[in-house]
Motif scaffolding. Sequence first.
Motif, PDB file in Angstrom:
ATOM      1  N   ASN A   1       1.490   1.292 -11.921  1.00 39.15           N
ATOM      2  CA  ASN A   1       1.777   0.863 -13.292  1.00 39.15           C
ATOM      3  C   ASN A   1       2.944   1.629 -13.903  1.00 39.15           C
ATOM      4  O   ASN A   1       3.161   1.575 -15.101  1.00 39.15           O
ATOM      5  N   HIS A   2       3.658   2.383 -13.084  1.00 41.55           N
ATOM      6  CA  HIS A   2       4.832   3.160 -13.481  1.00 41.55           C
ATOM      7  C   HIS A   2       4.483   4.267 -14.463  1.00 41.55           C
ATOM      8  O   HIS A   2       5.232   4.534 -15.404  1.00 41.55           O
ATOM      9  N   PHE A   3       3.338   4.902 -14.254  1.00 39.56           N
ATOM     10  CA  PHE A   3       2.940   6.068 -15.022  1.00 39.56           C
ATOM     11  C   PHE A   3       2.917   7.273 -14.095  1.00 39.56           C
ATOM     12  O   PHE A   3       2.584   7.149 -12.915  1.00 39.56           O
ATOM     13  N   LEU A   4       3.217   8.411 -14.636  1.00 36.66           N
ATOM     14  CA  LEU A   4       3.149   9.651 -13.879  1.00 36.66           C
ATOM     15  C   LEU A   4       1.687  10.035 -13.694  1.00 36.66           C
ATOM     16  O   LEU A   4       0.941  10.146 -14.674  1.00 36.66           O
ATOM     17  N   PHE A   5       1.271  10.219 -12.460  1.00 39.52           N
ATOM     18  CA  PHE A   5      -0.111  10.573 -12.180  1.00 39.52           C
ATOM     19  C   PHE A   5      -0.398  11.969 -12.721  1.00 39.52           C
ATOM     20  O   PHE A   5       0.361  12.905 -12.481  1.00 39.52           O
TER      21      PHE A   5
ATOM     22  N   THR B   1       0.825  -1.210   0.000  1.00 39.48           N
ATOM     23  CA  THR B   1       0.000   0.000   0.000  1.00 39.48           C
ATOM     24  C   THR B   1       0.855   1.254   0.000  1.00 39.48           C
ATOM     25  O   THR B   1       0.488   2.259  -0.602  1.00 39.48           O
ATOM     26  N   VAL B   2       1.989   1.200   0.649  1.00 40.01           N
ATOM     27  CA  VAL B   2       2.866   2.370   0.672  1.00 40.01           C
ATOM     28  C   VAL B   2       3.476   2.609  -0.701  1.00 40.01           C
ATOM     29  O   VAL B   2       3.553   3.738  -1.174  1.00 40.01           O
ATOM     30  N   PHE B   3       3.885   1.549  -1.382  1.00 42.00           N
ATOM     31  CA  PHE B   3       4.556   1.706  -2.663  1.00 42.00           C
ATOM     32  C   PHE B   3       3.596   1.768  -3.850  1.00 42.00           C
ATOM     33  O   PHE B   3       4.023   1.848  -4.983  1.00 42.00           O
ATOM     34  N   ALA B   4       2.303   1.741  -3.615  1.00 39.62           N
ATOM     35  CA  ALA B   4       1.335   1.797  -4.707  1.00 39.62           C
ATOM     36  C   ALA B   4       1.336   3.156  -5.391  1.00 39.62           C
ATOM     37  O   ALA B   4       1.148   3.266  -6.587  1.00 39.62           O
ATOM     38  N   GLY B   5       1.538   4.211  -4.666  1.00 41.55           N
ATOM     39  CA  GLY B   5       1.573   5.546  -5.257  1.00 41.55           C
ATOM     40  C   GLY B   5       2.662   6.369  -4.600  1.00 41.55           C
ATOM     41  O   GLY B   5       2.408   7.120  -3.675  1.00 41.55           O
ATOM     42  N   ASN B   6       3.870   6.215  -5.028  1.00 35.69           N
ATOM     43  CA  ASN B   6       4.998   6.886  -4.410  1.00 35.69           C
ATOM     44  C   ASN B   6       5.104   8.335  -4.858  1.00 35.69           C
ATOM     45  O   ASN B   6       4.887   8.656  -6.011  1.00 35.69           O
ATOM     46  N   LYS B   7       5.483   9.177  -3.917  1.00 36.23           N
ATOM     47  CA  LYS B   7       5.851  10.540  -4.271  1.00 36.23           C
ATOM     48  C   LYS B   7       7.335  10.505  -4.585  1.00 36.23           C
ATOM     49  O   LYS B   7       8.148  10.163  -3.738  1.00 36.23           O
ATOM     50  N   ASN B   8       7.654  10.828  -5.809  1.00 34.87           N
ATOM     51  CA  ASN B   8       9.029  10.730  -6.272  1.00 34.87           C
ATOM     52  C   ASN B   8       9.498  12.047  -6.843  1.00 34.87           C
ATOM     53  O   ASN B   8       8.707  12.916  -7.171  1.00 34.87           O
ATOM     54  N   LYS B   9      10.787  12.108  -7.013  1.00 40.00           N
ATOM     55  CA  LYS B   9      11.375  13.218  -7.731  1.00 40.00           C
ATOM     56  C   LYS B   9      11.389  12.817  -9.204  1.00 40.00           C
ATOM     57  O   LYS B   9      11.922  11.770  -9.567  1.00 40.00           O
TER      58      LYS B   9
ATOM     59  N   VAL C   1      -0.938  16.093  -7.292  1.00 38.73           N
ATOM     60  CA  VAL C   1      -0.942  15.050  -6.290  1.00 38.73           C
ATOM     61  C   VAL C   1      -2.384  14.652  -5.991  1.00 38.73           C
ATOM     62  O   VAL C   1      -3.237  15.522  -5.811  1.00 38.73           O
ATOM     63  N   PRO C   2      -2.678  13.349  -5.932  1.00 38.65           N
ATOM     64  CA  PRO C   2      -4.037  12.948  -5.569  1.00 38.65           C
ATOM     65  C   PRO C   2      -4.299  13.245  -4.101  1.00 38.65           C
ATOM     66  O   PRO C   2      -3.419  13.106  -3.263  1.00 38.65           O
ATOM     67  N   GLU C   3      -5.512  13.661  -3.826  1.00 40.09           N
ATOM     68  CA  GLU C   3      -5.908  13.933  -2.439  1.00 40.09           C
ATOM     69  C   GLU C   3      -7.103  13.045  -2.107  1.00 40.09           C
ATOM     70  O   GLU C   3      -8.241  13.410  -2.367  1.00 40.09           O
ATOM     71  N   GLY C   4      -6.853  11.875  -1.586  1.00 40.21           N
ATOM     72  CA  GLY C   4      -7.927  10.924  -1.299  1.00 40.21           C
ATOM     73  C   GLY C   4      -8.562  10.461  -2.594  1.00 40.21           C
ATOM     74  O   GLY C   4      -7.895   9.967  -3.484  1.00 40.21           O
TER      75      GLY C   4
ATOM     76  N   ASP D   1       9.542  17.585  -7.112  1.00 49.53           N
ATOM     77  CA  ASP D   1       9.812  16.662  -6.014  1.00 49.53           C
ATOM     78  C   ASP D   1       8.635  15.795  -5.603  1.00 49.53           C
ATOM     79  O   ASP D   1       8.811  14.648  -5.242  1.00 49.53           O
ATOM     80  N   SER D   2       7.445  16.317  -5.635  1.00 52.73           N
ATOM     81  CA  SER D   2       6.326  15.579  -5.060  1.00 52.73           C
ATOM     82  C   SER D   2       5.381  15.018  -6.116  1.00 52.73           C
ATOM     83  O   SER D   2       4.180  14.940  -5.907  1.00 52.73           O
ATOM     84  N   ALA D   3       5.912  14.600  -7.240  1.00 57.32           N
ATOM     85  CA  ALA D   3       5.089  13.969  -8.273  1.00 57.32           C
ATOM     86  C   ALA D   3       4.806  12.526  -7.872  1.00 57.32           C
ATOM     87  O   ALA D   3       5.600  11.888  -7.182  1.00 57.32           O
ATOM     88  N   VAL D   4       3.670  12.021  -8.312  1.00 63.14           N
ATOM     89  CA  VAL D   4       3.259  10.675  -7.930  1.00 63.14           C
ATOM     90  C   VAL D   4       3.361   9.748  -9.133  1.00 63.14           C
ATOM     91  O   VAL D   4       2.855  10.061 -10.211  1.00 63.14           O
ATOM     92  N   ILE D   5       4.029   8.635  -8.933  1.00 60.29           N
ATOM     93  CA  ILE D   5       4.118   7.591  -9.953  1.00 60.29           C
ATOM     94  C   ILE D   5       3.272   6.432  -9.443  1.00 60.29           C
ATOM     95  O   ILE D   5       3.491   5.921  -8.337  1.00 60.29           O
ATOM     96  N   ASP D   6       2.292   6.028 -10.249  1.00 58.20           N
ATOM     97  CA  ASP D   6       1.369   4.992  -9.779  1.00 58.20           C
ATOM     98  C   ASP D   6       1.990   3.608  -9.904  1.00 58.20           C
ATOM     99  O   ASP D   6       3.122   3.446 -10.351  1.00 58.20           O
TER     100      ASP D   6
END
Length: 159
Positions: free
Chosen positions: A57-61, A18-26, A138-141, A50-55
Amino acid sequence: MRLERFFLIVVVFSVCTTVFAGNKNKVFLCGFAASFNDSTVFFTDIQEVDSAVIDKNHFLFGRDNYSYQLRDYLTSQGFEHATCVTLWATARDVIEKKYQKLRNKYAVIAQKRTRRKKTAPLTVKYLTTEQFRYEAIVPEGNTVSATKQSAVKTKKTGK
């Protein structure tokens, strides 16, 4: 004892997934914009977000909304009907290769257009980070950030 270990492994595994499902990455982003109505193309600088989310499936949210940010900026500057593309990568050297390949392609096109007498020359403009900066989406909920909501609203209204 074995049951406790098994339970602990299951709990750790479920927490990790669950933690690695949507990481905030650089991530590194760069943009390109062109219009079929004009002979001007725009390139942005390579920017670090810095705070982009990669889902998972390795796509940029919200990857389409980064392009909408560039389009909205160019519209505010008077460059209407731009088709915008945002390239991204998690490593700087990867995005630099993509960026250089795209720049080289348009440098060749610009040279060919200047040789022809009947076509308008291609104008290449560069946007610095002081002029245009990508904002993280960034997704919010169950909802997404205000930037994405405004981009979706703009897309629906067609403005």
